[in-house]
Scaffold this motif. Sequence first.
Motif, short mmCIF file in Angstrom:
data_model
loop_
_atom_site.label_atom_id
_atom_site.label_comp_id
_atom_site.label_asym_id
_atom_site.label_seq_id
_atom_site.Cartn_x
_atom_site.Cartn_y
_atom_site.Cartn_z
N LYS A 282 -30.81 -50.29 -9.48
CA LYS A 282 -30.61 -51.85 -8.90
C LYS A 282 -30.45 -52.05 -7.60
CE LYS A 282 -28.47 -53.23 -13.22
NZ LYS A 282 -26.80 -52.65 -14.64
N LEU A 283 -30.72 -51.91 -7.08
CA LEU A 283 -30.44 -51.53 -5.66
C LEU A 283 -31.46 -52.50 -5.35
CD1 LEU A 283 -28.77 -48.50 -4.49
CD2 LEU A 283 -28.40 -50.74 -3.99
N PRO A 284 -31.58 -53.25 -4.07
CA PRO A 284 -32.75 -53.55 -3.52
C PRO A 284 -34.22 -52.47 -2.73
CG PRO A 284 -30.87 -54.94 -2.46
CD PRO A 284 -30.13 -53.52 -3.47
N GLU A 285 -34.98 -52.86 -3.20
CA GLU A 285 -35.75 -51.58 -2.95
C GLU A 285 -35.11 -51.21 -1.32
OE1 GLU A 285 -40.00 -51.74 -3.39
OE2 GLU A 285 -40.02 -52.92 -5.78
N HIS A 286 -35.59 -52.12 0.33
CA HIS A 286 -34.97 -51.51 1.13
C HIS A 286 -33.66 -50.56 1.56
CE1 HIS A 286 -32.50 -55.03 1.06
NE2 HIS A 286 -31.97 -54.46 2.09
#
Length: 354
Positions: A282-286
């Motif tokens: 669920k973390l942002p890809e960056h």
Amino acid sequence: KKLNKNAKKKKGGKKRLKKAHESNNKIAKQTGRAANKQKELAEAFGKVSLAAGVAFGAASFAIKGTITAAADFEKAMASVEKVVDFESPAQFKQMERDIIALSQRLPMTAAGIAAIMEAAGQSNIARDELARFTEDAIKMGIAFDITAEEAGTAMAEMRTSFKLSQDEVVELADQINYLGNSTTNSAPQIMEVVQRIGSLAETAKVSAATVSALSASLVGVAPEVASTALKNFFLNLSRGENLSKSAKEAFETMGLDYKAVAEGMAKDSEATIRMVLETAQKLPEHLRLPTLDAAFGSESVAVIAQLVTSYDNVDKNLKAMGNSAVYAGSMLKEFESMAGTSAAQMQLFDNNIQ
């Protein structure tokens, strides 16, 4: 009268000449037939001599092969005797007979079977369990298409590292075989990861089935790389307060309490691993890659990132490991299929000849 007399003489001479000619022809024919007969006899004798030579050569080869097999078996049994405690010479002889009997119904040489028994003895498998262990390891070796030594060592190490009974290690072999047939990784590759992680996974309270499922979920990762990454993954999930400052911050970035994660590993490692992977997904890809790098180390980040991005495969494989109806008897079916091949049947035939 003279003319008539001369004519009669001339006629009689012709008759005698004709008879002599006919006699010569008859002799020539008889001589020809005798020559042909002699040629036939010579050819027949040559064939018999050739057949006898071939038979003698084959017999010599077979005898030499049998002597070699006996010597190999004797050497293998000497190794078994070093690692297994026999109460009497009779008990040792009975073990020899048991191994030879196994070779007469399973397509593995007697020396190969003895090598499996040696591996079991070195791993302190009880003597009264050796026969059953050996037969199961033979079936696993043939199903996984690995050598006798590899099969014996692998089954013994997995049983010892994860504190499994013989029934449980056979179930694990079923699970590995199923995953090998349903994923891009082969059974031997998955098995190698389980072996390499061994007791560390047991210490981290991670089951062999969970290790197998995670390993099978990876694509294009060598067993030694996968095992190193998974070791670091399990260790950091279990460290709690012992984590580095950057790792603690990485867990906090994911919204996880590293102390609760460590406690969760002790109580239900599979559920905890699922929760961590789902949270990381669920973390942002960056942020995903640098956070995983800080949490689990640069040596492991590529493997852990693959588990996160392909979590659907992880979920599918973990669920399969929890459903015995899916994998039960998988190894035995594979063994039966492999044992029916011409190569296996020829090995079995050769074993019986030896």
